[in-house]
Design a protein around this motif. Sequence first.
Motif, PDB file in Angstrom:
ATOM      1  N   HIS A 262       0.812  -1.221   0.000  1.00 43.68           N
ATOM      2  CA  HIS A 262       0.000   0.000   0.000  1.00 43.68           C
ATOM      3  C   HIS A 262       0.844   1.269   0.000  1.00 43.68           C
ATOM      4  N   ASN A 263       2.059   1.190   0.523  1.00 43.80           N
ATOM      5  CA  ASN A 263       2.943   2.364   0.476  1.00 43.80           C
ATOM      6  C   ASN A 263       3.925   2.257  -0.697  1.00 43.80           C
ATOM      7  N   PHE A 287      -1.785   6.855  -1.583  1.00 39.35           N
ATOM      8  CA  PHE A 287      -0.605   6.179  -1.043  1.00 39.35           C
ATOM      9  C   PHE A 287       0.065   7.046   0.023  1.00 39.35           C
ATOM     10  N   ASP A 288       0.366   6.421   1.160  1.00 44.71           N
ATOM     11  CA  ASP A 288       1.011   7.126   2.263  1.00 44.71           C
ATOM     12  C   ASP A 288       2.294   6.411   2.670  1.00 44.71           C
ATOM     13  N   ASN A 289       3.088   7.132   3.485  1.00 46.59           N
ATOM     14  CA  ASN A 289       4.337   6.565   4.004  1.00 46.59           C
ATOM     15  C   ASN A 289       5.238   6.109   2.860  1.00 46.59           C
ATOM     16  N   LEU A 290       5.314   6.918   1.807  1.00 45.63           N
ATOM     17  CA  LEU A 290       6.141   6.606   0.652  1.00 45.63           C
ATOM     18  C   LEU A 290       7.613   6.832   0.971  1.00 45.63           C
ATOM     19  N   THR A 291       8.486   6.237   0.165  1.00 47.16           N
ATOM     20  CA  THR A 291       9.928   6.462   0.275  1.00 47.16           C
ATOM     21  C   THR A 291      10.481   6.688  -1.128  1.00 47.16           C
ATOM     22  N   LYS A 309       3.478  12.786   3.072  1.00 44.78           N
ATOM     23  CA  LYS A 309       3.188  11.628   2.217  1.00 44.78           C
ATOM     24  C   LYS A 309       4.446  10.796   1.979  1.00 44.78           C
ATOM     25  N   SER A 311       8.035   9.705   3.595  1.00 43.00           N
ATOM     26  CA  SER A 311       8.671   9.692   4.919  1.00 43.00           C
ATOM     27  C   SER A 311      10.143  10.061   4.850  1.00 43.00           C
TER      28      SER A 311
END
Length: 519
Positions: A262-263, A287-291, A309, A311
């Motif tokens: 999900h991320n 989408f959250d906590n992306l890198t 959004k 991290s």
Amino acid sequence: MVNADRILAPQLRSKVMTAADAAAQIPSGAHVGMSGFTGAGYPKLLPLALAERINAHHARGQKFKVSVWTGASTAPELDGALAKVDGIEMRLPYQSDPTCRKRINAGRMEYIDIHLSHVAQHAWFGFLGKLDIAVVEVAGIREDGSLIPSSSIGNNKTWLDLADKVILEVNAWQDIRLEGMHDVYYGTQLPPNRKPIPIVASGDRIGEQYLRCDPAKVVAIVETNLPDRNSAFSPPDETSQAIAGHILDFLGHEVKKGRLPHNLLPLQSGVGNVANAVMSGLEDGPFDNLTAYTEVLQDGMLHLLRKGKLSHASATALSLSPEGYDEFLRNLDFYRERIVLRQQEISNHPEVIRRLGVIAMNGMIEADIYGNVNSTHVMGTSIMNGIGGSGDFARNSYLSFFMTPSAAKGGKISCIVPMTSHVDHTEHDVQVIVTEQGLADLRGLSPKQRAKVIIENCAHPTFRPALKEYFKRALEYSPGLHTPHILDEALTFLPNWMANKAAREAWRDDAVVQADAWR
């Protein structure tokens, strides 16, 4: 007057001199490794002084050229200034300067276009010859002689390690609060003594905050207070937004299918408006906590970090607009905790890219109906910029996207062609092709299946009938049917088809006029 706040090593303050005096340390024929990556962290005064020195020699009828190695593209004060005085013998590994481009394509400057992850190791292997001088911009020099990197690292570690002599530009414009943002890894080895790169998450720090430099090698220090080339980005246009929309829809589909978390996975994007449009779309996406594990950090990723959004992000350089840089400075303490800048042999390292499962998004000039991509050449012979890091990421990523508008030059040229006039990325490294017309998922498809999907989904409607006609003829007349081609027509089919179409339309219009006159 020495800036004691930036040059803390007392033994090096005596090395401070003018740019002209420092440029006098560089002889004709030298291999010079300069800092700089996409307009960030390049030396600002030394190249201009060197250009003046070269021009003076040429005025006296004396030959004077140097070979210039960098991280990637730089700026007019470096590439442009040296190219204008015909001062570059050999350029590598990437450039985007119009004067350089003209000289390269006119045969007046040699150019080696190299995968960015290969440059440092090629230098260490001795493949490029001896590195004579390193010219590196830094934000400051510490008491022990170690260096605070500026807004890019690129190949600076390698240049400092290998060069016989070092010239430093200490740039007071670079905010000293950059200190601590960098991660310089000194664990690389030559074969057969290599060890795994110990990065298992994009935010991992595995090295040191500073660049090592033997003070005995420093022959000159030039003080500057000049900005990076922070170029403004155009707002995403309708075409860029359409391309971004297709990619975001596809990523959502992959999450639903269980092929992405999900991320998502760490993001890499090339430079430009399409890449920023994708980042802009992610701001409002689900989408959250992306890198991110990428080469350059642009405005789009900065916004994602600020909004929570994204991290954290790993890169080798900042490539921000003036507005983006202002935002970066206003909240630098915030960003320093979330951004890590590495040398490019690590930011682009195939081992790390594959381990992390990066999602790579890069631009192209054209793609053919079978999925081969040309990122560098116009009409097969003239270089535009270079392959940059796109090859590092395309071959090793979990997902590899290549993006372009479906047509160029005001709709006169198709960016989907029967056969590319130059190949940088073979069909084996290209998984997804995207234009504003649509997206072609090439995974698990044979060449003939790929052709149908690319023509139907990605080609501009003006050129789609021609591409269908070519493919139909290839199926009928090609001697081999695994990858059907008519080799004596492949590169000329579209221009001839368009010319014939124009002739047919002109004949039809003329016939209508004559019929009206007869009536």
